[in-house]
Scaffold this motif. Structure first.
Motif, mmCIF file in Angstrom:
data_model
loop_
_atom_site.group_PDB
_atom_site.id
_atom_site.type_symbol
_atom_site.label_atom_id
_atom_site.label_comp_id
_atom_site.label_asym_id
_atom_site.label_seq_id
_atom_site.Cartn_x
_atom_site.Cartn_y
_atom_site.Cartn_z
ATOM 1 N N GLU A 92 0.495 -1.264 0.083
ATOM 2 C CA GLU A 92 -0.448 0.484 0.048
ATOM 3 C C GLU A 92 0.975 1.359 -0.243
ATOM 4 O O GLU A 92 0.716 1.682 -0.550
ATOM 5 N N LEU A 93 2.307 1.357 0.692
ATOM 6 C CA LEU A 93 2.543 2.982 0.885
ATOM 7 C C LEU A 93 3.729 2.481 -0.622
ATOM 8 O O LEU A 93 3.822 3.690 -0.768
ATOM 9 N N GLU A 94 3.878 1.371 -1.144
ATOM 10 C CA GLU A 94 4.538 1.348 -2.272
ATOM 11 C C GLU A 94 3.378 2.568 -3.007
ATOM 12 O O GLU A 94 4.184 3.138 -4.272
ATOM 13 N N ALA A 95 2.269 2.059 -2.996
ATOM 14 C CA ALA A 95 1.119 2.339 -3.964
ATOM 15 C C ALA A 95 1.325 3.788 -3.933
ATOM 16 O O ALA A 95 0.872 4.607 -5.413
ATOM 17 N N LEU A 96 1.385 4.342 -2.548
ATOM 18 C CA LEU A 96 1.736 5.961 -2.800
ATOM 19 C C LEU A 96 2.910 6.736 -2.629
ATOM 20 O O LEU A 96 3.283 8.431 -2.627
ATOM 21 N N GLY A 97 3.847 5.880 -3.433
ATOM 22 C CA GLY A 97 5.087 6.238 -3.385
ATOM 23 C C GLY A 97 5.902 6.538 -1.754
ATOM 24 O O GLY A 97 7.141 7.772 -1.865
ATOM 25 N N VAL A 98 5.012 5.789 -1.326
ATOM 26 C CA VAL A 98 6.059 5.460 0.361
ATOM 27 C C VAL A 98 6.681 4.674 0.792
ATOM 28 O O VAL A 98 6.788 3.778 0.591
ATOM 29 N N GLY A 99 7.995 5.000 1.416
ATOM 30 C CA GLY A 99 9.020 3.904 1.395
ATOM 31 C C GLY A 99 9.177 3.381 2.931
ATOM 32 O O GLY A 99 8.151 4.302 3.837
ATOM 33 N N LEU A 100 9.662 2.318 3.658
ATOM 34 C CA LEU A 100 9.969 1.758 4.245
ATOM 35 C C LEU A 100 11.314 1.517 5.360
ATOM 36 O O LEU A 100 11.979 0.863 4.634
ATOM 37 N N PHE A 101 11.841 3.022 5.884
ATOM 38 C CA PHE A 101 13.190 1.981 6.821
ATOM 39 C C PHE A 101 13.127 1.025 8.097
ATOM 40 O O PHE A 101 12.297 2.297 9.123
ATOM 41 N N VAL A 102 13.715 0.444 7.964
ATOM 42 C CA VAL A 102 13.808 -0.311 9.716
ATOM 43 C C VAL A 102 15.113 -0.321 9.828
ATOM 44 O O VAL A 102 15.829 -1.013 9.382
ATOM 45 N N ARG A 103 15.502 0.141 11.211
ATOM 46 C CA ARG A 103 16.479 0.474 11.638
ATOM 47 C C ARG A 103 16.675 -0.597 11.836
ATOM 48 O O ARG A 103 17.992 -1.290 11.476
ATOM 49 N N ASN A 104 16.899 -1.555 12.868
ATOM 50 C CA ASN A 104 17.283 -3.248 13.649
ATOM 51 C C ASN A 104 17.908 -3.449 12.138
ATOM 52 O O ASN A 104 18.649 -5.179 11.917
ATOM 53 N N LEU A 105 17.155 -3.803 10.501
ATOM 54 C CA LEU A 105 17.624 -4.658 9.784
ATOM 55 C C LEU A 105 17.891 -4.243 8.660
ATOM 56 O O LEU A 105 18.904 -4.388 7.756
ATOM 57 N N ALA A 106 18.123 -2.229 8.696
ATOM 58 C CA ALA A 106 19.565 -1.260 7.988
ATOM 59 C C ALA A 106 18.158 -1.843 6.390
ATOM 60 O O ALA A 106 19.571 -1.843 5.355
ATOM 61 N N LEU A 107 17.258 -1.978 6.419
ATOM 62 C CA LEU A 107 16.153 -2.562 5.572
ATOM 63 C C LEU A 107 15.603 -0.946 5.262
ATOM 64 O O LEU A 107 14.691 0.043 5.909
ATOM 65 N N ASP A 108 15.679 -0.775 3.277
ATOM 66 C CA ASP A 108 15.395 0.688 3.296
ATOM 67 C C ASP A 108 14.444 0.295 1.614
ATOM 68 O O ASP A 108 14.898 -0.377 0.945
ATOM 69 N N THR A 109 12.723 0.099 2.039
ATOM 70 C CA THR A 109 12.646 -0.302 0.489
ATOM 71 C C THR A 109 12.747 0.539 -0.749
ATOM 72 O O THR A 109 12.009 0.685 -1.190
ATOM 73 N N SER A 110 13.094 1.830 -0.339
ATOM 74 C CA SER A 110 12.731 3.024 -1.510
ATOM 75 C C SER A 110 13.950 2.632 -1.828
ATOM 76 O O SER A 110 14.143 3.133 -3.361
ATOM 77 N N THR A 111 14.914 1.204 -2.555
ATOM 78 C CA THR A 111 16.160 1.197 -2.656
ATOM 79 C C THR A 111 15.716 -0.454 -3.164
ATOM 80 O O THR A 111 14.819 -1.076 -3.031
ATOM 81 N N PRO A 112 16.546 -0.720 -4.646
ATOM 82 C CA PRO A 112 15.893 -1.634 -5.581
ATOM 83 C C PRO A 112 16.648 -3.449 -4.674
ATOM 84 O O PRO A 112 15.589 -4.350 -4.237
ATOM 85 N N ALA A 113 17.519 -2.551 -3.438
ATOM 86 C CA ALA A 113 17.756 -3.836 -2.501
ATOM 87 C C ALA A 113 17.071 -3.812 -1.605
ATOM 88 O O ALA A 113 17.012 -5.396 -0.927
ATOM 89 N N GLY A 114 16.390 -2.896 -0.657
ATOM 90 C CA GLY A 114 15.781 -3.588 -0.062
ATOM 91 C C GLY A 114 14.256 -3.604 -0.268
ATOM 92 O O GLY A 114 13.869 -4.443 0.039
#
Length: 201
Positions: A92-114
Motif C-alpha cells: 500500500e505504501l509503495e503504491a503511494l510512493g512511500v518507502g519504509l526504513f527498518v532500523r535494526n535490519l538496515a532495510l530501506d524499501t525505497s532502494t532496489p535491494a531493500g
C-alpha cells in the motif's frame, strides 16, 4: 526527505516509546531528513488491526495525503506481528510512493535491494501459508477416511426446542446458556432463524 516516525509498545507498565523515537530521531538527523510527524501506539499489541491502533491509522491517512515520503520504525514487529499484514502494508505504501526504513535490519524499501529483500520475505510468507493450507487439507481428508465427523456437533432436537421456548419467553441469552449448557453462538443462530421464520415458532 520528509519522514514519519512510528513507535509502538505492547504495555505501558515497563516499556516506553521514547527509546524508539530517540533512536529514530538520531537516524533522521544523521541522514539529513525532515521529521514530518511522530506517531505512537502505547499499550497496544502488534496483532491489533489498524482500527484498534489510532497512531498507525493516523499515519496511514497522512501517507495518503502525501505528507511524507518514508516511514521509519526501529523493528518490523513495531508495525505488526503478521508478515502477510506487513507485506500488504508495504505494498500500500509503495503504491503511494512511500518507502519504509527498518532500523535494526538496515532495510530501506525505497532502494532496489531493500525492495528485493522485502519481496523475498513476502514470498516466504506466501509459501508458509500454502504449506499450512496443504497440511490442513491432508488432515481433514485423513479424518474423513477414518470416519470421523467433522464440524461442530449438532444440538439435540429436544435442546433446540427448549431454546426456542426460552427465547420466545424472553429469557436472556446468558441465562439460556446456563440452563441448556449451549454456547452463545448456537443460541444466537437459533434466535436468528426464529426471527427469519416466525411461522415456525
Amino acid at each position: 526527505m520528509k519522514v514519519a516516525l512510528y513507535a509502538r509498545v505492547s504495555t505501558k507498565k515497563d516499556q516506553t516509546v521514547e527509546n524508539q523515537l530517540l533512536a529514530l530521531r538520531d537516524w533522521a538527523e544523521g541522514r539529513g531528513h525532515t521529521i514530518a510527524g511522530e506517531y505512537v501506539d502505547e499499550g497496544i499489541s502488534g496483532k491489533k488491526g489498524r482500527d484498534k491502533r489510532p497512531g498507525l491509522d493516523a499515519m496511514e491517512k497522512a501517507a495518503t495525503r502525501g505528507e511524507f515520503e518514508m516511514i521509519a520504525v526501529t523493528a518490523l514487529d513495531r508495525l505488526g506481528r503478521s508478515l502477510p499484514h506487513l507485506v500488504g502494508l508495504v505494498a500500500e505504501l509503495e503504491a503511494l510512493g512511500v518507502g519504509l526504513f527498518v532500523r535494526n535490519l538496515a532495510l530501506d524499501t525505497s532502494t532496489p535491494a531493500g525492495r528485493l529483500m522485502f519481496n523475498v520475505m513476502g514470498s516466504l510468507a506466501e509459501f508458509e501459508r500454502e504449506l499450512i493450507r496443504e497440511r490442513t487439507m491432508l488432515g481433514l481428508e485423513r479424518a474423513r477416511r477414518q470416519g470421523k465427523t467433522l464440524g461442530r456437533p449438532k444440538v439435540p432436537g429436544a435442546t433446540e426446542r427448549r431454546i426456542h421456548a426460552l427465547l420466545e419467553s424472553g429469557v436472556p441469552i446468558n441465562k439460556i446458556m446456563r440452563l441448556t449448557r449451549v454456547g452463545a453462538s448456537t443460541i444466537y443462530r437459533i434466535k436468528k432463524e426464529l426471527a427469519a421464520c416466525p411461522s415456525n415458532q
